[in-house]
Design a protein around this motif. Sequence first.
Motif, PDB file in Angstrom:
ATOM      1  N   TYR A   1      44.026  41.589  47.346  1.00  0.00           N
ATOM      2  CA  TYR A   1      42.613  42.180  46.860  1.00  0.00           C
ATOM      3  C   TYR A   1      42.832  42.690  45.485  1.00  0.00           C
ATOM      4  CZ  TYR A   1      39.570  41.728  50.844  1.00  0.00           C
ATOM      5  OH  TYR A   1      39.131  41.223  52.165  1.00  0.00           O
TER       6      TYR A   1
ATOM      7  N   GLN B   1      41.363  45.481  42.474  1.00  0.00           N
ATOM      8  CA  GLN B   1      40.303  46.708  41.838  1.00  0.00           C
ATOM      9  C   GLN B   1      40.195  46.734  40.465  1.00  0.00           C
ATOM     10  OE1 GLN B   1      40.615  50.402  43.750  1.00  0.00           O
ATOM     11  NE2 GLN B   1      38.487  50.657  43.895  1.00  0.00           N
TER      12      GLN B   1
ATOM     13  N   PRO C   1      36.641  46.916  45.656  1.00  0.00           N
ATOM     14  CA  PRO C   1      37.926  45.828  45.633  1.00  0.00           C
ATOM     15  C   PRO C   1      37.382  44.540  45.732  1.00  0.00           C
ATOM     16  CG  PRO C   1      38.436  47.727  47.033  1.00  0.00           C
ATOM     17  CD  PRO C   1      37.141  47.851  46.522  1.00  0.00           C
TER      18      PRO C   1
END
Lengths: 117, 107
Positions: free
Chosen positions: B36, B38, B44
């Motif tokens: 993931y 961010q 995220p």
Amino acid sequence: EPEVTQTPSHQVTQMGQEVILRCVPISNHLYFYWYRQILGQKVEFLVSFYNNEISEKSEIFDDQFSVERPDGSNFTLKIRSTKLEDSAMYFCASSEEHTFSNYNEQFFGPGTRLTVL
Amino acid sequence: DAKTTQPPSMDCAEGRAANLPCNHSTISGNEYVYWYRQIHSQGPQYIIHGLKNNETNEMASLIITEDRKSSTLILPHATLRDTAVYYCISGYSTLTFGKGTMLLVSP
């Protein structure tokens, strides 16, 4: 493209007050989650929710926290008596059903910034 | 605690490939590797996941070693908008985020 929405974007409250953070997950999703991120720190898992009950929770998710899916579209996080250390960004996420052989990614909302004074 | 280790930061020139390593030496047989990212305090964003085989999608490629103890996320042509913290996570469904790798893509 469907997305997770959260309201409010920023919530300011006094210590000891109750707050409710709201989320609208993606409509066909079955798993719902709350995470928090204290400023400058890691994203931390709080709780997951499936089939109208908590499926997993972390140590952070104590008796001051509760979750609810009141009407089939909203998913809420309630903090009963806020503390200064509850100040953080709170993210809601949702996903389709997981199976052992098929991982479904979590879709995150934009977050609610909670400030406890 | 997170079960993965990643370098705290990496730099990449715009247009070049970004190769982000991750160590997950304690991963168990049925646990996935997820990535993931961010972007600046946004929520995220899922990138890719894998179990044993290498994977590719429109965002990235994931190379997992044969022993599954490490993996590399490849962004083939990094852009300035790829500047973000990248998280490598191992597990089943619950995501345990570590500190991730701050990737800075510069012109």
